[in-house]
Motif scaffolding. Structure first.
Motif, mmCIF file in Angstrom:
data_model
loop_
_atom_site.group_PDB
_atom_site.id
_atom_site.type_symbol
_atom_site.label_atom_id
_atom_site.label_comp_id
_atom_site.label_asym_id
_atom_site.label_seq_id
_atom_site.Cartn_x
_atom_site.Cartn_y
_atom_site.Cartn_z
ATOM 1 N N VAL A 1 0.859 -1.243 0.086
ATOM 2 C CA VAL A 1 -0.202 0.389 0.019
ATOM 3 C C VAL A 1 0.874 1.147 -0.093
ATOM 4 C CG1 VAL A 1 -1.483 1.302 1.022
ATOM 5 C CG2 VAL A 1 -1.816 -1.163 0.671
ATOM 6 N N SER A 2 2.181 1.244 0.511
ATOM 7 C CA SER A 2 3.027 2.419 0.579
ATOM 8 C C SER A 2 3.553 2.721 -0.985
ATOM 9 C CB SER A 2 4.324 1.773 1.749
ATOM 10 O OG SER A 2 3.785 2.087 3.431
ATOM 11 N N ALA A 3 3.793 1.742 -1.311
ATOM 12 C CA ALA A 3 4.439 1.516 -2.344
ATOM 13 C C ALA A 3 3.201 2.345 -3.537
ATOM 14 C CB ALA A 3 5.434 0.139 -3.300
ATOM 15 N N ALA A 4 1.870 1.567 -3.546
ATOM 16 C CA ALA A 4 1.046 2.418 -4.390
ATOM 17 C C ALA A 4 0.605 3.733 -4.462
ATOM 18 C CB ALA A 4 -0.100 1.278 -4.193
ATOM 19 N N THR A 5 0.901 3.928 -2.368
ATOM 20 C CA THR A 5 0.498 5.578 -2.698
ATOM 21 C C THR A 5 1.733 6.521 -3.248
ATOM 22 O OG1 THR A 5 -0.867 4.616 -0.620
ATOM 23 C CG2 THR A 5 -0.086 6.811 -0.656
ATOM 24 N N ALA A 6 2.662 6.109 -2.585
ATOM 25 C CA ALA A 6 3.710 6.733 -3.424
ATOM 26 C C ALA A 6 4.083 7.080 -5.090
ATOM 27 C CB ALA A 6 5.426 6.343 -3.119
ATOM 28 N N GLN A 7 3.284 6.123 -5.436
ATOM 29 C CA GLN A 7 3.188 6.381 -7.082
ATOM 30 C C GLN A 7 1.891 6.746 -7.353
ATOM 31 O OE1 GLN A 7 2.561 2.447 -9.482
ATOM 32 N NE2 GLN A 7 2.442 2.702 -10.674
ATOM 33 N N VAL A 8 1.871 6.607 -6.602
ATOM 34 C CA VAL A 8 -0.032 7.504 -7.236
ATOM 35 C C VAL A 8 0.081 9.798 -7.106
ATOM 36 C CG1 VAL A 8 -1.678 7.571 -4.967
ATOM 37 C CG2 VAL A 8 -2.700 7.364 -7.719
ATOM 38 N N LEU A 9 0.577 9.297 -5.884
ATOM 39 C CA LEU A 9 1.327 10.643 -5.327
ATOM 40 C C LEU A 9 1.896 11.536 -6.682
ATOM 41 C CD1 LEU A 9 1.116 10.928 -1.550
ATOM 42 C CD2 LEU A 9 -0.373 11.426 -2.752
ATOM 43 N N ASN A 10 2.816 10.361 -7.259
ATOM 44 C CA ASN A 10 4.350 10.747 -8.204
ATOM 45 C C ASN A 10 3.046 10.858 -9.199
ATOM 46 O OD1 ASN A 10 6.097 11.497 -6.298
ATOM 47 N ND2 ASN A 10 6.764 8.833 -6.339
ATOM 48 N N SER A 11 2.244 10.095 -9.701
ATOM 49 C CA SER A 11 1.822 10.436 -10.675
ATOM 50 C C SER A 11 0.610 11.460 -11.459
ATOM 51 C CB SER A 11 1.233 8.919 -10.973
ATOM 52 O OG SER A 11 1.797 8.123 -11.040
ATOM 53 N N LEU A 12 0.104 11.997 -9.941
ATOM 54 C CA LEU A 12 -0.781 12.653 -10.088
ATOM 55 C C LEU A 12 -0.584 14.089 -9.826
ATOM 56 C CD1 LEU A 12 -3.950 11.642 -6.846
ATOM 57 C CD2 LEU A 12 -3.612 11.503 -9.951
ATOM 58 N N PRO A 13 -1.282 14.761 -10.459
ATOM 59 C CA PRO A 13 -0.535 16.904 -11.352
ATOM 60 C C PRO A 13 -0.358 17.445 -10.029
ATOM 61 C CG PRO A 13 -2.992 16.185 -11.716
ATOM 62 C CD PRO A 13 -2.573 14.849 -11.666
ATOM 63 N N PRO A 14 0.202 18.457 -9.892
ATOM 64 C CA PRO A 14 -0.013 18.925 -8.651
ATOM 65 C C PRO A 14 -1.522 19.678 -8.357
ATOM 66 C CG PRO A 14 2.189 20.466 -10.151
ATOM 67 C CD PRO A 14 0.548 18.965 -10.725
ATOM 68 N N ARG A 15 -2.031 19.826 -6.903
ATOM 69 C CA ARG A 15 -2.947 20.313 -6.569
ATOM 70 C C ARG A 15 -3.080 21.893 -6.434
ATOM 71 N NH1 ARG A 15 -5.726 17.284 -1.437
ATOM 72 N NH2 ARG A 15 -7.985 18.683 -1.744
ATOM 73 N N ARG A 16 -4.426 22.074 -6.583
ATOM 74 C CA ARG A 16 -4.569 23.799 -6.768
ATOM 75 C C ARG A 16 -4.635 24.655 -5.165
ATOM 76 N NH1 ARG A 16 -8.915 23.314 -11.988
ATOM 77 N NH2 ARG A 16 -7.063 23.449 -13.312
ATOM 78 N N VAL A 17 -5.462 23.507 -4.319
ATOM 79 C CA VAL A 17 -6.074 24.151 -2.823
ATOM 80 C C VAL A 17 -4.741 22.806 -2.317
ATOM 81 C CG1 VAL A 17 -7.924 24.369 -1.603
ATOM 82 C CG2 VAL A 17 -7.447 25.174 -3.504
ATOM 83 N N PRO A 18 -4.670 23.225 -1.307
ATOM 84 C CA PRO A 18 -3.492 22.377 -0.237
ATOM 85 C C PRO A 18 -4.858 22.001 0.784
ATOM 86 C CG PRO A 18 -2.905 24.620 0.129
ATOM 87 C CD PRO A 18 -3.796 24.608 -1.258
ATOM 88 N N PRO A 19 -4.526 20.563 1.060
ATOM 89 C CA PRO A 19 -4.799 19.473 2.328
ATOM 90 C C PRO A 19 -5.529 20.903 3.412
ATOM 91 C CG PRO A 19 -3.255 18.233 2.070
ATOM 92 C CD PRO A 19 -2.864 19.887 1.002
ATOM 93 N N ARG A 20 -6.384 20.611 3.756
ATOM 94 C CA ARG A 20 -6.930 20.808 5.542
ATOM 95 C C ARG A 20 -6.190 21.367 6.048
ATOM 96 N NH1 ARG A 20 -13.372 20.825 5.339
ATOM 97 N NH2 ARG A 20 -13.571 22.385 6.615
ATOM 98 N N TYR A 21 -6.296 19.972 6.268
ATOM 99 C CA TYR A 21 -5.232 19.206 7.596
ATOM 100 C C TYR A 21 -3.044 18.696 7.511
ATOM 101 C CZ TYR A 21 -9.772 19.903 9.170
ATOM 102 O OH TYR A 21 -10.637 20.629 9.765
ATOM 103 N N ASP A 22 -2.851 18.836 8.795
ATOM 104 C CA ASP A 22 -1.707 18.239 7.763
ATOM 105 C C ASP A 22 -1.670 17.285 8.470
ATOM 106 O OD1 ASP A 22 0.149 20.034 6.749
ATOM 107 O OD2 ASP A 22 0.563 21.310 8.785
ATOM 108 N N PRO A 23 -0.733 16.109 8.079
ATOM 109 C CA PRO A 23 -0.673 14.553 9.327
ATOM 110 C C PRO A 23 -0.194 14.807 10.368
ATOM 111 C CG PRO A 23 0.522 15.173 6.943
ATOM 112 C CD PRO A 23 0.509 16.232 7.103
ATOM 113 N N PRO A 24 -0.946 13.307 10.575
ATOM 114 C CA PRO A 24 -0.652 13.691 12.137
ATOM 115 C C PRO A 24 0.928 13.760 12.548
ATOM 116 C CG PRO A 24 -2.114 11.675 11.652
ATOM 117 C CD PRO A 24 -1.602 12.574 10.464
ATOM 118 N N ILE A 25 1.873 13.025 11.404
ATOM 119 C CA ILE A 25 3.219 12.845 11.720
ATOM 120 C C ILE A 25 3.472 14.621 12.108
ATOM 121 C CG2 ILE A 25 5.603 12.804 11.423
ATOM 122 C CD1 ILE A 25 4.895 9.884 10.156
ATOM 123 N N ARG A 26 3.248 15.407 11.044
ATOM 124 C CA ARG A 26 3.195 17.148 11.318
ATOM 125 C C ARG A 26 3.136 17.619 12.202
ATOM 126 N NH1 ARG A 26 3.738 18.762 5.228
ATOM 127 N NH2 ARG A 26 4.870 16.907 3.873
#
Length: 84
Positions: free
Chosen positions: A52-77
């Motif tokens: 799932v990590s590999a698939a997630t990294a692949q999809v994030l790298n394949s998608l175009p930039p997002r116009r609006v950033p996410p509303r929340y930071d991930p818990p680690i941040r």
């Protein structure tokens, strides 16, 4: 289904491998019903997290930039920001 998994696409700086793995781990926990691994479940659980990590990294790298950033930071941040 996994409302608590934070959106990783569009983060600045981009999502780290640790953030991607944390989201994958949460997803696999949810769909498998395994909250704490045992000797019987650990290998399958960790293999699923890696896939799932590999698939997630692949999809994030394949998608175009997002116009609006996410509303929340991930818990680690969020945790790192509290410590700072």
């Amino acid at each position: 289904m996994c409302r608590n998994i934070t959106t990783l696409r569009g983060l600045e700086p981009p999502a780290t491998p640790e953030e991607i793995e944390a989201a994958a781990r949460q997803y696999v926990r949810k769909v498998s019903g395994v909250q704490k691994t045992s000797a019987a479940t650990e290998a399958a659980f960790e293999d699923a997290v890696a896939r799932v990590s590999a698939a997630t990294a692949q999809v994030l790298n394949s998608l175009p930039p997002r116009r609006v950033p996410p509303r929340y930071d991930p818990p680690i941040r969020r945790m790192a920001a509290k410590r700072a």
